[in-house]
Scaffold this motif. Structure first.
Motif, PDB file in Angstrom:
ATOM      1  N   ARG A   1       0.835  -1.061   0.605  1.00 30.81           N
ATOM      2  CA  ARG A   1      -0.099   0.007   0.305  1.00 30.81           C
ATOM      3  C   ARG A   1       1.359   0.736   0.335  1.00 30.81           C
ATOM      4  O   ARG A   1       0.823   2.440  -0.564  1.00 30.81           O
ATOM      5  CB  ARG A   1      -0.863  -0.512   1.164  1.00 30.81           C
ATOM      6  N   VAL A   2       2.255   1.712   1.310  1.00 27.14           N
ATOM      7  CA  VAL A   2       3.049   2.351   0.610  1.00 27.14           C
ATOM      8  C   VAL A   2       3.598   2.590  -0.182  1.00 27.14           C
ATOM      9  O   VAL A   2       3.480   3.894  -1.110  1.00 27.14           O
ATOM     10  CB  VAL A   2       3.687   2.060   2.181  1.00 27.14           C
ATOM     11  N   GLU A   3       3.669   1.189  -1.400  1.00 31.40           N
ATOM     12  CA  GLU A   3       4.101   0.950  -2.371  1.00 31.40           C
ATOM     13  C   GLU A   3       2.949   2.088  -3.643  1.00 31.40           C
ATOM     14  O   GLU A   3       3.890   3.007  -4.294  1.00 31.40           O
ATOM     15  CB  GLU A   3       5.267  -0.085  -3.015  1.00 31.40           C
ATOM     16  N   GLU A   4       2.173   1.726  -3.627  1.00 35.87           N
ATOM     17  CA  GLU A   4       0.867   2.423  -4.152  1.00 35.87           C
ATOM     18  C   GLU A   4       1.070   3.375  -4.058  1.00 35.87           C
ATOM     19  O   GLU A   4       0.555   4.323  -4.991  1.00 35.87           O
ATOM     20  CB  GLU A   4      -0.237   1.062  -4.186  1.00 35.87           C
ATOM     21  N   LEU A   5       0.908   4.430  -2.916  1.00 44.20           N
ATOM     22  CA  LEU A   5       0.988   5.197  -2.285  1.00 44.20           C
ATOM     23  C   LEU A   5       1.497   6.714  -2.739  1.00 44.20           C
ATOM     24  O   LEU A   5       1.514   7.529  -3.796  1.00 44.20           O
ATOM     25  CB  LEU A   5       0.631   6.053  -1.003  1.00 44.20           C
ATOM     26  N   ARG A   6       3.017   5.682  -3.204  1.00 46.76           N
ATOM     27  CA  ARG A   6       4.405   6.522  -3.302  1.00 46.76           C
ATOM     28  C   ARG A   6       3.992   6.769  -4.857  1.00 46.76           C
ATOM     29  O   ARG A   6       4.219   8.062  -5.231  1.00 46.76           O
ATOM     30  CB  ARG A   6       5.391   5.936  -3.154  1.00 46.76           C
ATOM     31  N   VAL A   7       4.077   5.724  -5.705  1.00 42.96           N
ATOM     32  CA  VAL A   7       3.859   5.558  -7.292  1.00 42.96           C
ATOM     33  C   VAL A   7       3.202   6.680  -7.651  1.00 42.96           C
ATOM     34  O   VAL A   7       2.628   7.699  -7.902  1.00 42.96           O
ATOM     35  CB  VAL A   7       2.851   3.892  -7.713  1.00 42.96           C
ATOM     36  N   ARG A   8       1.669   6.789  -7.084  1.00 44.07           N
ATOM     37  CA  ARG A   8       0.588   7.969  -7.190  1.00 44.07           C
ATOM     38  C   ARG A   8       0.906   9.516  -7.118  1.00 44.07           C
ATOM     39  O   ARG A   8       0.635   9.988  -7.444  1.00 44.07           O
ATOM     40  CB  ARG A   8      -0.953   7.146  -6.112  1.00 44.07           C
ATOM     41  N   LEU A   9       1.668   9.523  -5.431  1.00 46.27           N
ATOM     42  CA  LEU A   9       1.859  11.037  -5.831  1.00 46.27           C
ATOM     43  C   LEU A   9       3.285  11.207  -6.676  1.00 46.27           C
ATOM     44  O   LEU A   9       2.878  12.468  -6.903  1.00 46.27           O
ATOM     45  CB  LEU A   9       2.608  10.824  -3.960  1.00 46.27           C
ATOM     46  N   ASP A  10       3.882  10.107  -6.729  1.00 48.51           N
ATOM     47  CA  ASP A  10       5.038  10.678  -7.395  1.00 48.51           C
ATOM     48  C   ASP A  10       4.969  10.650  -8.817  1.00 48.51           C
ATOM     49  O   ASP A  10       5.146  11.914  -9.713  1.00 48.51           O
ATOM     50  CB  ASP A  10       6.037   9.904  -7.944  1.00 48.51           C
ATOM     51  N   SER A  11       3.458  10.252  -9.241  1.00 49.29           N
ATOM     52  CA  SER A  11       3.180  10.997 -10.715  1.00 49.29           C
ATOM     53  C   SER A  11       2.182  11.825 -10.633  1.00 49.29           C
ATOM     54  O   SER A  11       1.201  11.913 -11.738  1.00 49.29           O
ATOM     55  CB  SER A  11       2.029   9.629 -11.137  1.00 49.29           C
ATOM     56  N   GLU A  12       1.980  12.796  -9.256  1.00 54.41           N
ATOM     57  CA  GLU A  12       0.815  13.425  -9.828  1.00 54.41           C
ATOM     58  C   GLU A  12       1.377  14.702 -10.434  1.00 54.41           C
ATOM     59  O   GLU A  12       2.787  14.507 -10.268  1.00 54.41           O
ATOM     60  CB  GLU A  12       0.364  13.786  -8.183  1.00 54.41           C
ATOM     61  N   LEU A  13       0.306  15.436 -10.625  1.00 56.21           N
ATOM     62  CA  LEU A  13       0.962  16.795 -11.854  1.00 56.21           C
ATOM     63  C   LEU A  13       1.068  18.138 -10.473  1.00 56.21           C
ATOM     64  O   LEU A  13      -0.136  18.418  -9.832  1.00 56.21           O
ATOM     65  CB  LEU A  13       0.073  17.581 -13.025  1.00 56.21           C
ATOM     66  N   TRP A  14       1.776  18.215  -9.889  1.00 58.89           N
ATOM     67  CA  TRP A  14       1.060  19.404  -8.469  1.00 58.89           C
ATOM     68  C   TRP A  14       2.202  20.719  -8.353  1.00 58.89           C
ATOM     69  O   TRP A  14       3.065  20.905  -9.567  1.00 58.89           O
ATOM     70  CB  TRP A  14       2.614  18.666  -7.359  1.00 58.89           C
ATOM     71  N   GLN A  15       0.779  21.547  -8.605  1.00 57.96           N
ATOM     72  CA  GLN A  15       1.373  22.388  -8.478  1.00 57.96           C
ATOM     73  C   GLN A  15       1.000  23.531  -7.787  1.00 57.96           C
ATOM     74  O   GLN A  15       0.830  23.674  -6.756  1.00 57.96           O
ATOM     75  CB  GLN A  15       0.231  23.622 -10.227  1.00 57.96           C
ATOM     76  N   ARG A  16       1.985  24.556  -7.359  1.00 59.99           N
ATOM     77  CA  ARG A  16       2.012  25.822  -6.531  1.00 59.99           C
ATOM     78  C   ARG A  16       0.532  26.734  -6.061  1.00 59.99           C
ATOM     79  O   ARG A  16       0.426  26.667  -7.490  1.00 59.99           O
ATOM     80  CB  ARG A  16       3.030  26.670  -6.428  1.00 59.99           C
ATOM     81  N   LEU A  17       0.310  27.000  -5.136  1.00 54.83           N
ATOM     82  CA  LEU A  17      -0.760  27.690  -4.898  1.00 54.83           C
ATOM     83  C   LEU A  17      -0.103  29.115  -5.055  1.00 54.83           C
ATOM     84  O   LEU A  17       0.956  29.758  -4.411  1.00 54.83           O
ATOM     85  CB  LEU A  17      -1.553  27.661  -3.668  1.00 54.83           C
ATOM     86  N   PRO A  18      -0.932  30.066  -5.525  1.00 54.37           N
ATOM     87  CA  PRO A  18      -0.110  31.426  -6.299  1.00 54.37           C
ATOM     88  C   PRO A  18      -1.264  32.435  -5.112  1.00 54.37           C
ATOM     89  O   PRO A  18      -1.438  33.071  -4.931  1.00 54.37           O
ATOM     90  CB  PRO A  18      -1.175  31.762  -6.688  1.00 54.37           C
ATOM     91  N   MET A  19       0.146  31.598  -3.667  1.00 53.15           N
ATOM     92  CA  MET A  19      -0.713  32.286  -2.439  1.00 53.15           C
ATOM     93  C   MET A  19       0.433  32.046  -1.032  1.00 53.15           C
ATOM     94  O   MET A  19       1.342  31.396  -1.721  1.00 53.15           O
ATOM     95  CB  MET A  19      -1.598  30.861  -1.362  1.00 53.15           C
ATOM     96  N   LYS A  20       0.648  32.924  -0.174  1.00 53.80           N
ATOM     97  CA  LYS A  20       1.837  33.322   0.680  1.00 53.80           C
ATOM     98  C   LYS A  20       1.546  31.833   1.833  1.00 53.80           C
ATOM     99  O   LYS A  20       0.156  32.081   1.835  1.00 53.80           O
ATOM    100  CB  LYS A  20       1.642  35.015   0.661  1.00 53.80           C
ATOM    101  N   PRO A  21       2.636  31.961   2.355  1.00 52.79           N
ATOM    102  CA  PRO A  21       2.196  30.753   3.034  1.00 52.79           C
ATOM    103  C   PRO A  21       1.519  31.125   4.433  1.00 52.79           C
ATOM    104  O   PRO A  21       0.481  30.480   5.220  1.00 52.79           O
ATOM    105  CB  PRO A  21       3.911  30.460   3.577  1.00 52.79           C
ATOM    106  N   GLU A  22       2.142  32.811   4.763  1.00 53.83           N
ATOM    107  CA  GLU A  22       0.707  32.778   5.910  1.00 53.83           C
ATOM    108  C   GLU A  22      -1.087  32.768   5.480  1.00 53.83           C
ATOM    109  O   GLU A  22      -1.438  33.028   6.466  1.00 53.83           O
ATOM    110  CB  GLU A  22       1.505  34.642   6.335  1.00 53.83           C
TER     111      GLU A  22
END
Length: 125
Positions: free
Chosen positions: A97-118
């Protein structure tokens, strides 16, 4: 007492026979546990579905109950083997399950939100 023409069975002989039979049941149960432990250890259980493990454990538990009734021994050897097999199943299931989750997270297209951390912290509160 007894059948005409036969001698009564001496109490000490009866006790000795009882002990020998009880010892024989114990030895038979130990051998059954040993042989089943070898089979359980060699069994390949799929880690994809717990439905493969639960019926096997239920059957093994019933066998252990019968063995305890037969010999008076609780079957610790076989229980330890079953516990080890179940632990290996859970570890393998978790690893997959951890490996399956890792593969899914690695294949996601991650985009930075146009927000400041605060701003993220303020909106989360």
């Amino acid at each position: 007492s007894g059948t005409p023409g036969t001698r009564p069975f001496p109490a000490e002989a009866h006790a000795a026979l009882h002990r020998a039979l009880a010892r024989g049941r114990g030895l038979a149960w130990v051998e059954m546990q040993r042989q089943l432990s070898v089979a359980v250890s060699a069994a390949q259980l799929s880690t994809n579905h717990v439905r493969h493990l639960l019926p096997a454990l239920a059957g093994l538990e019933r066998f252990l109950q019968l063995g305890a009734a037969f010999s008076g021994d609780q079957g610790q050897v076989l229980r330890a083997c079953a516990r080890g097999k179940a632990a290996a199943f859970v570890a393998g299931f978790h690893r997959e399950r951890v490996e399956e989750l890792r593969v899914r997270l690695d294949s996601e297209l991650w985009q930075r939100l146009p927000m400041k951390p605060e701003e993220l912290l303020r909106d989360a509160a």
